[in-house]
Design a protein around this motif. Structure first.
Motif, PDB file in Angstrom:
ATOM      1  N   UNK A  55     -37.861  43.189  21.691  1.00 43.19           N
ATOM      2  CA  UNK A  55     -38.083  42.680  20.355  1.00 43.19           C
ATOM      3  C   UNK A  55     -37.261  41.409  20.128  1.00 43.19           C
ATOM      4  N   UNK A  56     -36.095  41.512  19.582  1.00 43.83           N
ATOM      5  CA  UNK A  56     -35.354  40.299  19.246  1.00 43.83           C
ATOM      6  C   UNK A  56     -34.301  39.979  20.303  1.00 43.83           C
ATOM      7  N   UNK A  57     -34.745  39.871  21.554  1.00 45.12           N
ATOM      8  CA  UNK A  57     -33.839  39.411  22.616  1.00 45.12           C
ATOM      9  C   UNK A  57     -33.844  37.876  22.588  1.00 45.12           C
ATOM     10  N   UNK A  58     -33.495  37.348  21.419  1.00 44.60           N
ATOM     11  CA  UNK A  58     -33.658  35.921  21.165  1.00 44.60           C
ATOM     12  C   UNK A  58     -32.610  35.046  21.841  1.00 44.60           C
ATOM     13  N   UNK A  59     -31.735  35.654  22.616  1.00 46.27           N
ATOM     14  CA  UNK A  59     -30.734  34.889  23.356  1.00 46.27           C
ATOM     15  C   UNK A  59     -30.963  34.968  24.857  1.00 46.27           C
ATOM     16  N   UNK A  60     -32.109  35.470  25.299  1.00 49.21           N
ATOM     17  CA  UNK A  60     -32.318  35.688  26.728  1.00 49.21           C
ATOM     18  C   UNK A  60     -32.220  34.392  27.529  1.00 49.21           C
ATOM     19  N   UNK A  61     -32.684  33.286  26.950  1.00 52.57           N
ATOM     20  CA  UNK A  61     -32.695  32.014  27.681  1.00 52.57           C
ATOM     21  C   UNK A  61     -31.291  31.414  27.788  1.00 52.57           C
ATOM     22  N   UNK A  62     -30.393  31.855  26.932  1.00 51.98           N
ATOM     23  CA  UNK A  62     -28.995  31.400  27.017  1.00 51.98           C
ATOM     24  C   UNK A  62     -28.271  32.137  28.135  1.00 51.98           C
ATOM     25  N   UNK A  63     -28.684  33.362  28.392  1.00 54.18           N
ATOM     26  CA  UNK A  63     -28.093  34.196  29.445  1.00 54.18           C
ATOM     27  C   UNK A  63     -29.179  34.556  30.454  1.00 54.18           C
ATOM     28  N   UNK A  64     -29.847  33.539  30.972  1.00 52.22           N
ATOM     29  CA  UNK A  64     -31.073  33.777  31.726  1.00 52.22           C
ATOM     30  C   UNK A  64     -30.834  34.564  33.016  1.00 52.22           C
ATOM     31  N   UNK A  65     -29.779  34.228  33.748  1.00 48.01           N
ATOM     32  CA  UNK A  65     -29.493  34.973  34.981  1.00 48.01           C
ATOM     33  C   UNK A  65     -29.223  36.435  34.667  1.00 48.01           C
ATOM     34  N   UNK A  66     -28.431  36.673  33.639  1.00 50.24           N
ATOM     35  CA  UNK A  66     -28.140  38.044  33.223  1.00 50.24           C
ATOM     36  C   UNK A  66     -29.423  38.757  32.783  1.00 50.24           C
ATOM     37  N   UNK A  67     -30.296  38.032  32.135  1.00 45.43           N
ATOM     38  CA  UNK A  67     -31.549  38.625  31.665  1.00 45.43           C
ATOM     39  C   UNK A  67     -32.425  39.071  32.832  1.00 45.43           C
ATOM     40  N   UNK A  68     -32.569  38.220  33.832  1.00 47.38           N
ATOM     41  CA  UNK A  68     -33.393  38.591  34.981  1.00 47.38           C
ATOM     42  C   UNK A  68     -32.765  39.746  35.756  1.00 47.38           C
ATOM     43  N   UNK A  69     -31.437  39.787  35.808  1.00 47.17           N
ATOM     44  CA  UNK A  69     -30.761  40.916  36.458  1.00 47.17           C
ATOM     45  C   UNK A  69     -30.998  42.206  35.678  1.00 47.17           C
ATOM     46  N   UNK A  70     -31.009  42.101  34.362  1.00 47.95           N
ATOM     47  CA  UNK A  70     -31.265  43.277  33.518  1.00 47.95           C
ATOM     48  C   UNK A  70     -32.678  43.801  33.725  1.00 47.95           C
ATOM     49  N   UNK A  71     -33.649  42.891  33.824  1.00 49.57           N
ATOM     50  CA  UNK A  71     -35.018  43.316  34.103  1.00 49.57           C
ATOM     51  C   UNK A  71     -35.101  44.049  35.442  1.00 49.57           C
ATOM     52  N   UNK A  72     -34.382  43.532  36.434  1.00 48.10           N
ATOM     53  CA  UNK A  72     -34.367  44.189  37.741  1.00 48.10           C
ATOM     54  C   UNK A  72     -33.739  45.578  37.644  1.00 48.10           C
ATOM     55  N   UNK A  73     -32.719  45.704  36.802  1.00 46.93           N
ATOM     56  CA  UNK A  73     -32.076  46.998  36.581  1.00 46.93           C
ATOM     57  C   UNK A  73     -33.061  48.001  35.983  1.00 46.93           C
ATOM     58  N   UNK A  74     -33.844  47.551  35.028  1.00 53.08           N
ATOM     59  CA  UNK A  74     -34.841  48.429  34.421  1.00 53.08           C
ATOM     60  C   UNK A  74     -35.910  48.830  35.437  1.00 53.08           C
ATOM     61  N   UNK A  75     -36.324  47.879  36.266  1.00 52.47           N
ATOM     62  CA  UNK A  75     -37.298  48.188  37.317  1.00 52.47           C
ATOM     63  C   UNK A  75     -36.750  49.248  38.270  1.00 52.47           C
ATOM     64  N   UNK A  76     -35.505  49.076  38.672  1.00 52.99           N
ATOM     65  CA  UNK A  76     -34.874  50.013  39.606  1.00 52.99           C
ATOM     66  C   UNK A  76     -34.775  51.405  38.998  1.00 52.99           C
ATOM     67  N   UNK A  77     -34.523  51.456  37.687  1.00 49.49           N
ATOM     68  CA  UNK A  77     -34.404  52.747  37.001  1.00 49.49           C
ATOM     69  C   UNK A  77     -35.765  53.359  36.700  1.00 49.49           C
ATOM     70  N   UNK A  78     -36.825  52.610  36.949  1.00 47.73           N
ATOM     71  CA  UNK A  78     -38.170  53.117  36.697  1.00 47.73           C
ATOM     72  C   UNK A  78     -38.529  53.209  35.227  1.00 47.73           C
ATOM     73  N   UNK A  79     -37.888  52.372  34.395  1.00 49.66           N
ATOM     74  CA  UNK A  79     -38.154  52.389  32.957  1.00 49.66           C
ATOM     75  C   UNK A  79     -39.227  51.355  32.634  1.00 49.66           C
ATOM     76  N   UNK A  80     -40.364  51.766  32.105  1.00 56.09           N
ATOM     77  CA  UNK A  80     -41.410  50.805  31.737  1.00 56.09           C
ATOM     78  C   UNK A  80     -40.916  49.838  30.661  1.00 56.09           C
TER      79      UNK A  80
END
Length: 282
Positions: A55-80
């Motif tokens: 929803x309001x992850x309106x700072x993702x582009x400021x922390x872009x590397x962290x954001x992509x790592x977080x997405x990978x974390x969710x993928x690894x955990x199997x969370x849609x």
């Protein structure tokens, strides 16, 4: 059991933006248990959720590397994730516009430039009003407008960080007719608004004084927005198609699939539609 869904938000909006409160109620009515969670909070156990709604992850582009790592974390955990992480990654860099152009979508004329190439591209547009924005950005961060070759724009270029940029012509229609935003849930058109900048400005965001008016799109605008969305691949749960009409032709400015403002407070039925679309995917 009631399925729990995390509403990913930013630290600045830890209790959610007020415009999301109707969505929380609608998600509960749809049989879900929505819980706000700050995406950068390392203490959150995302695996306890049945899905994550961005929803309001309106700072993702400021922390872009962290954001992509977080997405990978969710993928690894199997969370849609809604929208899916592969779609979010693709949409996070505005270079996707050139891909859509190759697929037949009419976009605002765009060039990609980085480093020394940025000045070369700008030099080739001497005398033209242009807009320069990072390919990974939001809320007009590091966005500049000016006449290519002018001392003012040269100074602005000198102050820009070393990033990859999108170079586009400035379209006066944004000031005169406004920028369209068309909202789609599960591929179905929901509602639309026209956004206009404050006098003398070119940025349509409310933060800069922009004004928004609910408006019914013409059939031509609606069909163009549908075509742009269809060219992006699998149907997303939610999407905002932004564009401007130039010479009676809708030109895509951005296709927002990550964290767009959805203009929900004025549209109770749209809020219910989104909640139903989310519930169907969880």
């Amino acid at each position: 059991m009631t399925k729990r869904i995390a509403l990913a938000t930013s630290a600045e909006l830890a209790e959610l933006h007020p415009h999301d409160l109707p969505l929380v109620d609608a998600l509960r009515t749809a049989g879900l248990d929505p819980v706000p969670e700050v995406w950068t909070d390392p203490s959150v156990d995302w695996s306890v959720y049945d899905a994550v709604l961005l929803r309001t992850v309106w700072d993702y582009f400021v922390h872009f590397t962290e954001f992509t790592e977080w997405l990978a974390q969710l993928d690894k955990a199997g969370v849609p994730v809604l929208n899916p992480t592969d779609q979010v990654r693709w949409n996070s860099d505005k270079q996707y516009l050139l891909e859509l152009r190759e697929r037949g979508v009419a976009i605002v004329p765009s060039q990609i430039a980085a480093g020394a190439c940025l000045r070369e591209v700008v030099a080739g547009l001497a005398g033209q009003q242009i807009v320069i924005k990072p390919t990974v950005s939001g809320n007009s961060l590091h966005t500049v407008r000016g006449v290519a070759g002018s001392p003012e724009l040269e100074q602005a270029l000198a102050e820009l960080p070393d990033l990859v940029y999108l170079v586009q012509p400035f379209l006066p229609e944004i000031q005169s007719a406004g920028e369209w935003s068309l909202l789609f849930f599960d591929g179905e058109f929901s509602h639309a608004v026209v956004k206009r900048p404050a006098d003398g400005d070119y940025r349509v965001q409310e933060f800069y004084g922009g004004q928004t008016t609910p408006t019914e799109p013409t059939q031509a605008v609606l069909e163009s927005a549908k075509a742009a969305l269809a060219a992006a691949g699998p149907t997303p749960v939610y999407a905002r198609v932004d564009g401007v009409v130039v010479n009676d032709r809708f030109l895509l400015m951005e296709l927002e699939l990550i964290e767009p403002y959805l203009f929900l407070p004025q549209h109770p039925e749209a809020t219910r539609k989104l909640a139903a679309a989310v519930a169907a995917r969880v």
